[in-house]
Design an enzyme around this catalytic site. Sequence first.
Site, short mmCIF file in Angstrom:
data_model
loop_
_atom_site.label_atom_id
_atom_site.label_comp_id
_atom_site.label_asym_id
_atom_site.label_seq_id
_atom_site.Cartn_x
_atom_site.Cartn_y
_atom_site.Cartn_z
N ASP A 18 0.82 -1.21 0.00
CA ASP A 18 0.00 0.00 0.00
C ASP A 18 0.86 1.26 0.00
O ASP A 18 1.99 1.24 0.50
CB ASP A 18 -0.91 -0.03 1.25
N GLY A 19 0.33 2.32 -0.57
CA GLY A 19 1.00 3.63 -0.49
C GLY A 19 1.60 4.10 -1.80
O GLY A 19 2.29 5.12 -1.83
N GLY A 21 0.12 5.40 -4.39
CA GLY A 21 -0.48 6.68 -4.79
C GLY A 21 0.08 7.84 -3.98
O GLY A 21 0.47 8.88 -4.52
N ARG A 22 0.16 7.64 -2.66
CA ARG A 22 0.66 8.71 -1.79
C ARG A 22 2.14 8.97 -2.04
O ARG A 22 2.60 10.10 -2.02
CB ARG A 22 0.42 8.35 -0.31
N ARG A 31 -0.59 8.99 -9.79
CA ARG A 31 -0.60 7.73 -9.06
C ARG A 31 0.09 6.60 -9.81
O ARG A 31 0.76 5.74 -9.21
CB ARG A 31 -2.06 7.33 -8.77
N GLU A 65 -12.35 -4.45 -4.71
CA GLU A 65 -12.76 -3.04 -4.59
C GLU A 65 -11.98 -2.13 -5.55
O GLU A 65 -12.45 -1.06 -5.91
CB GLU A 65 -12.57 -2.54 -3.15
N ASN A 66 -10.77 -2.58 -5.95
CA ASN A 66 -9.96 -1.75 -6.85
C ASN A 66 -10.61 -1.53 -8.21
O ASN A 66 -10.24 -0.61 -8.94
CB ASN A 66 -8.54 -2.34 -7.06
N TRP A 67 -11.61 -2.35 -8.55
CA TRP A 67 -12.30 -2.17 -9.85
C TRP A 67 -13.02 -0.82 -9.90
O TRP A 67 -13.33 -0.33 -10.98
CB TRP A 67 -13.31 -3.29 -10.11
N SER A 194 -8.51 -4.59 5.31
CA SER A 194 -9.11 -4.22 4.02
C SER A 194 -9.58 -5.41 3.19
O SER A 194 -9.26 -5.54 2.01
CB SER A 194 -8.13 -3.39 3.18
N GLU A 205 0.30 -13.01 12.54
CA GLU A 205 0.90 -11.87 13.23
C GLU A 205 0.80 -10.69 12.26
O GLU A 205 1.11 -10.83 11.07
CB GLU A 205 2.38 -12.16 13.54
#
Length: 244
Positions: A18-19, A21-22, A31, A65-67, A194, A205
């Site tokens: 993740d990350g 885009g940021r 992005r 969800e990315n769709w 997510s 873990e």
Amino acid sequence: MEHLDKDNLPQHLAIIMDGNGRWASQRGKNRVFGHTKGIKSVQVVVEEAARLGISYLTLFAFSTENWSRPKEEIGTLMELLLRSLRNEFEKLLKNQIRLEAIGSIDQLPDKVQEELNHVIQATKNNDKMVLTLALSYGGREDLVQALQKIATGVKNNIISPEKIDQSIINKHLYTRKLPDIDLLIRTSGEQRISNFMLWQAAYAELYFTSVYWPDFREGHLHDALLNYQNRERRFGKTSEQIKT
Ligand code: FPP
């Protein structure tokens, strides 16, 4: 520097990358630039995990969800995936890595499905590490499709309802060939699952790092593994019980 104990590595390591885009917007870029840079991190982590002797590495590359992201971004992600499959094919063979994919693969563009199937077939006898790409994957969707198959089995008198147990559910999940997750890493500072592998992460873990995925390198992976090795996994038992 602390050293990794090769006898106490997670058998199954999963990563929510993740990350991207940021990372890109911090640099005033779009992005897509972040995703392109994220490929390097994928290469580094795959090679290092295999070198260390991790048996199963699963990467959350595209969620159900990315769709709903902008069409251009989805298009680029699919292009990057296709290109990576083509470019990395030889390296997977050389490093004895087997590729697998989980998720509703039939939703992916035909070209991506063809390339995926090709690489999966060509690497199926490799035994150093299993690299699983979660593509169009969602934990809830995985449970839904498993329940549909089990319900069909019940309807056709192949499964009797009272025989349904955890192992039957496991056998119908996309992840049927994978062991449970031992260590789940999420980059970028977000601390949530997510809708990743909900069932399979029951005793995982969890390790969260603020590093954005395009910056993630071998050292960050080692930090996560060292952290994992300092934990006590009790699986519901007491500390005394697991020491005996
Ligand atoms: C999350 O960052 C990343 C993704 C949704 C895609 C990950 C894909 C790659 C690294 C490239 C292709 C993959 C392979 C396996 C070759 P984000 O876009 O959610 O970042 P943000 O939260 O900062 O917006």
